[in-house]
Design an enzyme around this catalytic site. Structure first.
Site, PDB file in Angstrom:
ATOM      1  N   SER A 144     -38.201   3.945 -56.031  1.00  0.00           N
ATOM      2  CA  SER A 144     -39.623   4.187 -55.764  1.00  0.00           C
ATOM      3  C   SER A 144     -40.164   5.103 -56.836  1.00  0.00           C
ATOM      4  O   SER A 144     -39.423   5.952 -57.363  1.00  0.00           O
ATOM      5  CB  SER A 144     -39.786   4.856 -54.401  1.00  0.00           C
ATOM      6  OG  SER A 144     -41.093   5.348 -54.252  1.00  0.00           O
ATOM      7  N   TYR A 157     -37.039  11.327 -48.848  1.00  0.00           N
ATOM      8  CA  TYR A 157     -37.261   9.985 -49.410  1.00  0.00           C
ATOM      9  C   TYR A 157     -37.090  10.008 -50.939  1.00  0.00           C
ATOM     10  O   TYR A 157     -36.437   9.124 -51.511  1.00  0.00           O
ATOM     11  CB  TYR A 157     -38.671   9.537 -49.007  1.00  0.00           C
ATOM     12  CG  TYR A 157     -39.074   8.168 -49.483  1.00  0.00           C
ATOM     13  CD1 TYR A 157     -38.571   7.017 -48.880  1.00  0.00           C
ATOM     14  CD2 TYR A 157     -39.988   8.012 -50.526  1.00  0.00           C
ATOM     15  CE1 TYR A 157     -38.967   5.753 -49.301  1.00  0.00           C
ATOM     16  CE2 TYR A 157     -40.391   6.758 -50.943  1.00  0.00           C
ATOM     17  CZ  TYR A 157     -39.877   5.633 -50.340  1.00  0.00           C
ATOM     18  OH  TYR A 157     -40.270   4.391 -50.764  1.00  0.00           O
ATOM     19  N   LYS A 161     -34.354   7.859 -53.038  1.00  0.00           N
ATOM     20  CA  LYS A 161     -34.801   6.873 -54.026  1.00  0.00           C
ATOM     21  C   LYS A 161     -34.290   7.187 -55.427  1.00  0.00           C
ATOM     22  O   LYS A 161     -34.048   6.273 -56.222  1.00  0.00           O
ATOM     23  CB  LYS A 161     -36.326   6.772 -53.996  1.00  0.00           C
ATOM     24  CG  LYS A 161     -36.858   6.081 -52.743  1.00  0.00           C
ATOM     25  CD  LYS A 161     -36.198   4.728 -52.517  1.00  0.00           C
ATOM     26  CE  LYS A 161     -36.966   3.807 -51.591  1.00  0.00           C
ATOM     27  NZ  LYS A 161     -36.253   2.547 -51.325  1.00  0.00           N
TER      28      LYS A 161
HETATM   29  N1  LIG Z   1     -44.862  -0.217 -49.999  1.00  0.00           N
HETATM   30  C1  LIG Z   1     -44.828   0.565 -51.053  1.00  0.00           C
HETATM   31  O1  LIG Z   1     -45.865   0.897 -51.672  1.00  0.00           O
HETATM   32  C2  LIG Z   1     -43.521   1.076 -51.566  1.00  0.00           C
HETATM   33  C3  LIG Z   1     -43.515   2.056 -52.555  1.00  0.00           C
HETATM   34  C4  LIG Z   1     -42.313   2.493 -53.072  1.00  0.00           C
HETATM   35  C5  LIG Z   1     -41.141   1.970 -52.581  1.00  0.00           C
HETATM   36  N2  LIG Z   1     -41.171   1.038 -51.595  1.00  0.00           N
HETATM   37  C6  LIG Z   1     -39.898   0.534 -51.104  1.00  0.00           C
HETATM   38  O2  LIG Z   1     -39.954  -0.875 -50.983  1.00  0.00           O
HETATM   39  C7  LIG Z   1     -39.156  -1.297 -49.877  1.00  0.00           C
HETATM   40  C8  LIG Z   1     -39.991  -2.112 -48.907  1.00  0.00           C
HETATM   41  O3  LIG Z   1     -41.078  -1.341 -48.476  1.00  0.00           O
HETATM   42  P1  LIG Z   1     -42.153  -1.902 -47.443  1.00  0.00           P
HETATM   43  O4  LIG Z   1     -43.382  -1.094 -47.649  1.00  0.00           O
HETATM   44  O5  LIG Z   1     -42.198  -3.368 -47.535  1.00  0.00           O
HETATM   45  O6  LIG Z   1     -41.469  -1.439 -46.057  1.00  0.00           O
HETATM   46  P2  LIG Z   1     -41.689  -1.995 -44.570  1.00  0.00           P
HETATM   47  O7  LIG Z   1     -41.592  -0.830 -43.660  1.00  0.00           O
HETATM   48  O8  LIG Z   1     -42.912  -2.856 -44.502  1.00  0.00           O
HETATM   49  O9  LIG Z   1     -40.406  -2.931 -44.373  1.00  0.00           O
HETATM   50  C9  LIG Z   1     -39.126  -2.371 -44.291  1.00  0.00           C
HETATM   51  C10 LIG Z   1     -38.317  -3.216 -43.320  1.00  0.00           C
HETATM   52  O10 LIG Z   1     -36.985  -2.667 -43.245  1.00  0.00           O
HETATM   53  C11 LIG Z   1     -36.526  -2.854 -41.919  1.00  0.00           C
HETATM   54  N3  LIG Z   1     -35.425  -1.941 -41.627  1.00  0.00           N
HETATM   55  C12 LIG Z   1     -35.507  -0.626 -41.303  1.00  0.00           C
HETATM   56  N4  LIG Z   1     -34.276  -0.123 -41.086  1.00  0.00           N
HETATM   57  C13 LIG Z   1     -33.397  -1.140 -41.241  1.00  0.00           C
HETATM   58  C14 LIG Z   1     -31.984  -1.244 -41.132  1.00  0.00           C
HETATM   59  N5  LIG Z   1     -31.258  -0.176 -40.787  1.00  0.00           N
HETATM   60  N6  LIG Z   1     -31.390  -2.439 -41.375  1.00  0.00           N
HETATM   61  C15 LIG Z   1     -32.144  -3.522 -41.709  1.00  0.00           C
HETATM   62  N7  LIG Z   1     -33.494  -3.473 -41.819  1.00  0.00           N
HETATM   63  C16 LIG Z   1     -34.126  -2.308 -41.594  1.00  0.00           C
HETATM   64  C17 LIG Z   1     -37.744  -2.579 -41.057  1.00  0.00           C
HETATM   65  O11 LIG Z   1     -37.603  -3.140 -39.759  1.00  0.00           O
HETATM   66  C18 LIG Z   1     -38.868  -3.216 -41.889  1.00  0.00           C
HETATM   67  O12 LIG Z   1     -39.140  -4.534 -41.465  1.00  0.00           O
HETATM   68  C19 LIG Z   1     -38.585  -0.024 -49.265  1.00  0.00           C
HETATM   69  O13 LIG Z   1     -37.296   0.226 -49.802  1.00  0.00           O
HETATM   70  C20 LIG Z   1     -39.551   1.046 -49.728  1.00  0.00           C
HETATM   71  O14 LIG Z   1     -38.952   2.317 -49.776  1.00  0.00           O
HETATM   72  C21 LIG Z   1     -42.325   0.590 -51.059  1.00  0.00           C
END
Ligand SMILES: NC(=O)c1ccc[n+]([C@@H]2O[C@H](COP(=O)([O-])OP(=O)(O)OC[C@H]3O[C@@H](n4cnc5c(N)ncnc54)[C@H](O)[C@@H]3O)[C@@H](O)[C@H]2O)c1
Length: 311
Positions: A144, A157, A161
């Site tokens: 991230s 977090y 990351k």
């Molecule tokens: N959305 C952003 O802007 C952003 C920014 C930086 C990093 N990220 C990273 O991108 C990735 C996806 O982010 P997102 O926003 O789509 O998240 P999200 O919360 O929409 O989706 C994450 C999914 O992971 C699942 N999950 C949680 N714990 C779990 C486990 N123990 N085993 C299996 N599944 C599990 C949840 O049920 C959820 O459906 C993450 O790693 C997040 O840290 C996202």
């Protein structure tokens, strides 16, 4: 450019029931990959599998948690049982426990390290063994911008990351001789639709919402991140051990490098005052920028600097 296809390949995407993981799973499947859609939210995983099937693709749902080693093993085993191989792992599952650092008691650290760091390990280790055996693999780890550039109310977090950047480097070095490429993604997308706002960081979330609005709704869809992830997951992946940011349709390389720095001419340790006197040189980016791709490469840089001092 010839079309990038995943025909005959199998991919695992963790946390793929919604958000970014869902977008990756759909694009991989649309390009011919058989996909294990993992999410602890079973109904969300099932819905993505149904969506893929509806588009004529092949997918299977796994609701095991990546937090447990047994869960990681089961997710990979499902790919092997159903599709006979595992060519791609996109480690994407996520959990948040936001708060100011002063309030980040260990019970707020562990669940975040568990899902992001242990979760990646738990899925990648069994997949690695299969990839090693077949002499081919593609790994995409989800870091991230928070882990490289920092943010407030998410020290846990940011720590997790940043850890994944190290894991990506290590896997790239060890994977090279096995045809396994590993890279990190720093995604940014608005995935807030349909879920309650994450607690503990109202100010941060309001700021992010305003930043998203500034880029425009179309630009912050998960589908704007998926093309880079899918490229890194493909046979056409041109790199290993790198990290790339995808935000608003802008794709860019994260640079982890060293300045030319200052090399003490004496073999005796420098005094603290010497370090201060040369601080401008130490922090300056005016000289050559080194981008070591391993610890060994940094040693070589230092050896060259020492040799130059002796000349
Ligand atoms: N959305 C952003 O802007 C952003 C920014 C930086 C990093 N990220 C990273 O991108 C990735 C996806 O982010 P997102 O926003 O789509 O998240 P999200 O919360 O929409 O989706 C994450 C999914 O992971 C699942 N999950 C949680 N714990 C779990 C486990 N123990 N085993 C299996 N599944 C599990 C949840 O049920 C959820 O459906 C993450 O790693 C997040 O840290 C996202």
């Amino acid at each position: 450019v010839s079309e990038i296809s995943f025909e005959g390949q199998a991919a695992v995407v963790t946390g793929a029931g919604r958000g970014l993981g869902r977008a990756y799973a759909l694009e991989l499947a649309a390009r011919g990959a058989a996909v294990v859609v993992n999410d602890i939210d079973r109904s969300a995983a099932d819905a993505v599998v149904a969506e893929i099937a509806g588009q004529g693709g092949s997918a299977a749902a796994a609701s095991d948690s990546v937090v447990e080693p047994e869960g990681g093993a089961a997710i990979v085993q499902l790919a092997l049982d159903r599709f006979g191989r595992v060519d791609v792992v996109v480690s994407n599952a996520a959990a948040w426990r936001n708060s100011d650092f002063g309030e980040q008691t260990p019970d707020l650290l562990d669940p975040v390290l568990d899902v992001h760091v242990r979760g990646a390990f738990n899925v990648l280790r069994p997949a690695w063994l299969a990839m090693q055996e077949q002499g081919y693999g593609r790994i995409v780890l989800t870091s991230s911008s928070a882990g490289s550039f920092g943010r407030t109310t998410g020290a846990n977090y940011c720590t997790a990351k940043a850890g994944l950047l190290g894991l990506g480097r290590a896997l790239a070095l060890e994977g090279a001789e096995h045809g396994i490429l590993a890279n990190c993604i720093l995604p940014i997308a608005d995935t807030s639709a349909g879920r309650p706002p994450r607690a503990g960081s109202e100010e941060h979330l309001a700021r992010v919402k305003a930043l998203f609005a500034g880029l425009g709704e179309e630009r912050v869809r998960p589908e704007q991140v998926a093309p880079l992830v899918v490229l890194l997951a493909s046979v056409a992946c041109p790199v290993s051990g790198e990290a790339f940011s995808a935000c608003g349709g802008r794709y860019a390389r994260l640079v982890v490098g060293l300045s030319e720095g200052w090399t003490n001419p004496s073999d005796d340790p420098a005094a603290v005052e010497d370090v201060l006197a040369h601080f401008g040189e130490i922090e300056s980016l005016a000289g050559e920028l080194f981008l070591p791709r391993s610890v060994d490469a940094e040693f070589e840089q230092v050896a060259r600097a020492l040799a130059a001092r002796r000349d």
